[in-house]
Design a protein around this motif. Structure first.
Motif, PDB file in Angstrom:
ATOM      1  N   UNK A  78      45.740   9.034  72.892  1.00 25.43           N
ATOM      2  CA  UNK A  78      44.464   8.583  73.445  1.00 25.43           C
ATOM      3  C   UNK A  78      43.442   8.522  72.318  1.00 25.43           C
ATOM      4  N   UNK A  79      42.873   7.352  72.119  1.00 27.84           N
ATOM      5  CA  UNK A  79      41.747   7.223  71.194  1.00 27.84           C
ATOM      6  C   UNK A  79      40.470   7.331  72.035  1.00 27.84           C
ATOM      7  N   UNK A  80      39.630   8.296  71.700  1.00 27.08           N
ATOM      8  CA  UNK A  80      38.451   8.606  72.521  1.00 27.08           C
ATOM      9  C   UNK A  80      37.177   8.499  71.682  1.00 27.08           C
ATOM     10  N   UNK A  81      36.182   7.765  72.219  1.00 21.92           N
ATOM     11  CA  UNK A  81      34.906   7.599  71.524  1.00 21.92           C
ATOM     12  C   UNK A  81      33.747   7.927  72.467  1.00 21.92           C
ATOM     13  N   UNK A  82      32.623   8.314  71.858  1.00 25.22           N
ATOM     14  CA  UNK A  82      31.384   8.559  72.608  1.00 25.22           C
ATOM     15  C   UNK A  82      30.259   7.771  71.937  1.00 25.22           C
ATOM     16  N   UNK A  83      29.504   7.035  72.765  1.00 29.16           N
ATOM     17  CA  UNK A  83      28.348   6.273  72.285  1.00 29.16           C
ATOM     18  C   UNK A  83      27.061   6.915  72.823  1.00 29.16           C
ATOM     19  N   UNK A  84      26.042   6.934  71.959  1.00 24.45           N
ATOM     20  CA  UNK A  84      24.703   7.345  72.400  1.00 24.45           C
ATOM     21  C   UNK A  84      23.728   6.269  71.937  1.00 24.45           C
ATOM     22  N   UNK A  85      23.112   5.614  72.914  1.00 26.37           N
ATOM     23  CA  UNK A  85      22.186   4.507  72.625  1.00 26.37           C
ATOM     24  C   UNK A  85      22.855   3.460  71.743  1.00 26.37           C
ATOM     25  N   UNK A  86      24.103   3.146  72.124  1.00 27.58           N
ATOM     26  CA  UNK A  86      24.912   2.095  71.489  1.00 27.58           C
ATOM     27  C   UNK A  86      25.383   2.447  70.082  1.00 27.58           C
ATOM     28  N   UNK A  87      25.165   3.698  69.674  1.00 29.53           N
ATOM     29  CA  UNK A  87      25.676   4.157  68.376  1.00 29.53           C
ATOM     30  C   UNK A  87      26.820   5.135  68.615  1.00 29.53           C
ATOM     31  N   UNK A  88      27.934   4.955  67.912  1.00 27.97           N
ATOM     32  CA  UNK A  88      29.066   5.865  68.063  1.00 27.97           C
ATOM     33  C   UNK A  88      28.767   7.190  67.361  1.00 27.97           C
ATOM     34  N   UNK A  89      28.997   8.295  68.085  1.00 28.51           N
ATOM     35  CA  UNK A  89      28.729   9.636  67.547  1.00 28.51           C
ATOM     36  C   UNK A  89      30.006  10.464  67.641  1.00 28.51           C
ATOM     37  N   UNK A  90      29.989  11.627  66.991  1.00 27.33           N
ATOM     38  CA  UNK A  90      31.186  12.467  66.920  1.00 27.33           C
ATOM     39  C   UNK A  90      31.464  13.136  68.276  1.00 27.33           C
ATOM     40  N   UNK A  91      32.597  12.844  68.902  1.00 27.96           N
ATOM     41  CA  UNK A  91      32.910  13.450  70.210  1.00 27.96           C
ATOM     42  C   UNK A  91      33.112  14.959  70.164  1.00 27.96           C
ATOM     43  N   UNK A  92      33.339  15.514  68.943  1.00 31.00           N
ATOM     44  CA  UNK A  92      33.613  16.948  68.835  1.00 31.00           C
ATOM     45  C   UNK A  92      32.452  17.788  69.373  1.00 31.00           C
ATOM     46  N   UNK A  93      31.263  17.196  69.417  1.00 32.41           N
ATOM     47  CA  UNK A  93      30.082  17.930  69.875  1.00 32.41           C
ATOM     48  C   UNK A  93      29.979  18.023  71.403  1.00 32.41           C
ATOM     49  N   UNK A  94      30.953  17.465  72.125  1.00 31.18           N
ATOM     50  CA  UNK A  94      30.821  17.374  73.577  1.00 31.18           C
ATOM     51  C   UNK A  94      31.977  18.017  74.340  1.00 31.18           C
TER      52      UNK A  94
END
Length: 323
Positions: free
Chosen positions: A282-298
């Motif tokens: 599984x490739x997993x991404x997180x966006x915040x305000x259309x910018x990709x950020x590090x998912x490790x923080x969530x």
């Protein structure tokens, strides 16, 4: 029978009968009546000053009782103010601070009433000051209660928004630890598995067997569930609100559709190797305000401190990604 009076004459050594004149009798009678009337008026005046009538005693008792009730009322108002001040203190220093709302100024909570004299109708009585002060304090208390009530309504709304926010942000790992083979690659510069060129990897790769369940990491609405994005293969995107979007790529199968509402922990699909993928993961991404950020923080929602520390260590290794 009226008494007959005599006068002794020393010259003649004899008693002489005293004859009353009619005019004198009337005069003395009038004087007697006048004196009696004056005496009666004097008695009435004295009794009115020093002797209370039953009605006066009743009115005086009623007035005394009213003053007592006003004193009791003032004490109750003071107690109510004390209780309200305690709530106001917690409201400003805890509730509003926690929900990042500005404290309500004291002058707003204790503002008086301007304009015309609101208490003119209470003036001109023996207890006017007591009555006016009591009414002022009651109205101040009523206004303070209204201000506090509105503040609590605002806090309730902020709490609901906060609860919604906390349940919406992507805060859990999308694949359970027990289903994982390993955390293959983290966020950052990694070696591309196909070109062997070092490039930035914008997500996290979780290695797991084909068909392993994938779960929504936060409440939201599915905005895409298709394979029309280059390299991602079958993938899902969930809009969580507040500027957050999560992406799940290389799926074997979907369990949701576009515009479907999901809750954190809902099953949304299964691990696969579709699209630009070297192996099932599984490739997993997180966006915040259309910018990709590090998912490790969530991942604070379902990992222990030890599990998170191990995941952080593995994610920081600059190895080869799987996509």
């Amino acid at each position: 029978m009226s008494k007959v009076k005599y006068h002794y004459d020393p010259e003649t050594l004899s008693y002489r009968k005293i004859e009353r004149k009619k005019g004198n009798t009337i005069k003395f009678g009038f004087i007697f009546l006048l004196a009696s009337a004056l005496f009666a008026l004097l008695l009435v005046f004295i009794s009115s000053q020093y002797i209370e009538s039953p009605r006066e005693r009743a009115l005086k008792h009623e007035l005394s009782n009213m003053e007592l009730q006003y004193d009791i009322l003032n004490k109750r108002v003071e107690n109510a103010f004390a209780a309200l001040e305690s709530v106001e203190e917690r409201d400003n220093s805890i509730y509003r601070l926690y929900f990042e709302a500005n404290p309500i100024p004291e002058e707003q909570r204790r503002a008086g009433f301007g304009g015309v004299n609101r208490y003119k109708k209470y003036e001109g009585y023996d207890n006017s000051k007591l009555i006016i002060e009591s009414n002022k304090r009651l109205e101040m208390l009523e206004k303070a209660v209204v201000v506090q009530s509105r503040s609590l309504d605002e806090i309730e709304k902020l709490a609901k928004d906060k609860e919604k926010f906390l349940s919406s942000i992507p805060a859990i790992q999308p694949v359970r630890n027990k289903d994982l083979k390993r955390m293959a690659s983290g966020y950052g510069y990694r070696t591309d598995p196909f070109t062997k060129v070092r490039k930035f990897h914008f997500g996290m790769d979780f290695t797991a067997p084909r068909g392993t369940p994938i779960y929504a990491t936060g409440d939201g609405i599915v905005i895409r569930a298709d394979n029309n994005s280059t390299g991602y293969g079958n993938h899902i995107r969930i809009d969580h609100g507040y500027g957050y979007v999560s992406l799940y790529a290389h799926l074997y199968q979907y369990k949701v559709r576009a515009n479907q509402k999901v809750k954190r922990g809902d099953l949304i699909g299964y691990v696969g190797s579709t699209g630009r993928s070297e192996a099932p993961h599984l490739h997993y991404e997180v966006f915040k305000d259309e910018e990709r950020i590090n998912p490790i923080n969530f991942y604070y929602g379902n990992l222990t401190a030890e599990e998170y520390a191990r995941l952080l260590e593995k994610a920081s290794l600059e190895n080869q990604s799987l996509d």
